[in-house]
Design an enzyme around this catalytic site. Sequence first.
Site, PDB file in Angstrom:
ATOM      1  N   HIS A  15     -12.717  69.106  16.059  1.00  0.00           N
ATOM      2  CA  HIS A  15     -11.927  68.417  17.083  1.00  0.00           C
ATOM      3  C   HIS A  15     -10.496  68.935  17.172  1.00  0.00           C
ATOM      4  O   HIS A  15      -9.782  68.649  18.131  1.00  0.00           O
ATOM      5  CB  HIS A  15     -11.955  66.893  16.870  1.00  0.00           C
ATOM      6  CG  HIS A  15     -11.117  66.388  15.733  1.00  0.00           C
ATOM      7  ND1 HIS A  15     -11.658  66.020  14.525  1.00  0.00           N
ATOM      8  CD2 HIS A  15      -9.780  66.183  15.608  1.00  0.00           C
ATOM      9  CE1 HIS A  15     -10.696  65.594  13.713  1.00  0.00           C
ATOM     10  NE2 HIS A  15      -9.546  65.686  14.353  1.00  0.00           N
TER      11      HIS A  15
ATOM     12  N   ASP B   5     -18.288  68.178  12.613  1.00  0.00           N
ATOM     13  CA  ASP B   5     -16.868  68.219  12.962  1.00  0.00           C
ATOM     14  C   ASP B   5     -16.129  69.264  12.131  1.00  0.00           C
ATOM     15  O   ASP B   5     -15.023  69.020  11.642  1.00  0.00           O
ATOM     16  CB  ASP B   5     -16.212  66.846  12.806  1.00  0.00           C
ATOM     17  CG  ASP B   5     -14.815  66.800  13.454  1.00  0.00           C
ATOM     18  OD1 ASP B   5     -14.562  67.626  14.359  1.00  0.00           O
ATOM     19  OD2 ASP B   5     -13.988  65.977  13.029  1.00  0.00           O
TER      20      ASP B   5
ATOM     21  N   GLY C  76      -2.808  64.374  12.463  1.00  0.00           N
ATOM     22  CA  GLY C  76      -2.098  65.548  11.954  1.00  0.00           C
ATOM     23  C   GLY C  76      -2.610  65.958  10.589  1.00  0.00           C
ATOM     24  O   GLY C  76      -2.398  67.078  10.144  1.00  0.00           O
ATOM     25  N   ASN C  77      -3.297  65.041   9.897  1.00  0.00           N
ATOM     26  CA  ASN C  77      -3.944  65.386   8.628  1.00  0.00           C
ATOM     27  C   ASN C  77      -5.294  66.073   8.844  1.00  0.00           C
ATOM     28  O   ASN C  77      -5.849  66.651   7.906  1.00  0.00           O
ATOM     29  CB  ASN C  77      -4.185  64.145   7.762  1.00  0.00           C
ATOM     30  CG  ASN C  77      -2.985  63.756   6.917  1.00  0.00           C
ATOM     31  OD1 ASN C  77      -2.361  62.734   7.170  1.00  0.00           O
ATOM     32  ND2 ASN C  77      -2.658  64.566   5.925  1.00  0.00           N
ATOM     33  N   SER C  78      -5.832  65.988  10.059  1.00  0.00           N
ATOM     34  CA  SER C  78      -7.169  66.529  10.324  1.00  0.00           C
ATOM     35  C   SER C  78      -7.253  68.002   9.939  1.00  0.00           C
ATOM     36  O   SER C  78      -6.382  68.798  10.308  1.00  0.00           O
ATOM     37  CB  SER C  78      -7.523  66.381  11.803  1.00  0.00           C
ATOM     38  OG  SER C  78      -7.680  65.035  12.148  1.00  0.00           O
TER      39      SER C  78
ATOM     40  N   GLY D 117     -38.874  66.302  13.160  1.00  0.00           N
ATOM     41  CA  GLY D 117     -39.535  65.669  14.295  1.00  0.00           C
ATOM     42  C   GLY D 117     -40.039  64.262  14.033  1.00  0.00           C
ATOM     43  O   GLY D 117     -41.156  63.907  14.415  1.00  0.00           O
TER      44      GLY D 117
ATOM     45  N   ILE E  19     -36.569  57.855  11.922  1.00  0.00           N
ATOM     46  CA  ILE E  19     -36.544  57.218  10.608  1.00  0.00           C
ATOM     47  C   ILE E  19     -35.693  55.963  10.620  1.00  0.00           C
ATOM     48  O   ILE E  19     -34.860  55.754  11.504  1.00  0.00           O
ATOM     49  CB  ILE E  19     -36.021  58.182   9.523  1.00  0.00           C
ATOM     50  CG1 ILE E  19     -34.580  58.630   9.858  1.00  0.00           C
ATOM     51  CG2 ILE E  19     -36.943  59.373   9.355  1.00  0.00           C
ATOM     52  CD1 ILE E  19     -33.928  59.457   8.766  1.00  0.00           C
TER      53      ILE E  19
END
Length: 216
Positions: free
Chosen positions: A8, A38, A114-116, A173, A176
């Site tokens: 992101h 991500d 900003g820590n991402s 496939g 669950i």
Amino acid sequence: GYIVTNNHVVENANSVKVGLYDKRVLDAKVIGTDPLTDLAVIKIDAKNLPTAYLGNSDDVKVGQWVMAIGNPLSLTSTVTAGIVSALGRGKLGLIKNSYGVEDFIQTDAAINPGNSGGALVDLSGAVIGVNSAIATGGSGTYVGYGFAIPINLVKSVSKDLIAHGKISRGYIGINIGDIDYTMAKSLGLDKPKGVIVNGILPDGAAAKSDIKSGDV
């Protein structure tokens, strides 16, 4: 010059630049992205780059001290400390895809926008996770808990991205569901474990095997 960050952070970017601790600002190339975890890998070309030591997130324990590193709220090179609050956090809805992989390390070290993409490290400096998200309560800023992607998952994804530029996943496939205590008792299990097959997808791998609805 490979750098791991969050998907992101770089998705839909026309260009990416990396500011280094020694004030150099370099153009970066996006090597590959994986929205389902991500994660993304970018690359810069430069010399004398430091390298991070990657630890083993399978050894992380609830209660151990950790530090989160990043640039929160435009505050460059900020370190916060806290403990690991929980492991294996999922079903948070942070990845907007039904196939998203949510298996977060939860920490109370302060993490803000900003820590991402920054490192979550143990007290020896080994990177055990990549800071990815926070619980905001709608405020947009930290309200007590942050979430990091375990470094073992990061290693696996980043190696594939560097080698192939994308992630190839196999799907069994099946649909669950979780097994709770009551269901485990009715199935004759000594404790809740595994998952129950709720359905078989037509033309999937499971449909060509002997897996059936109701299997655990």
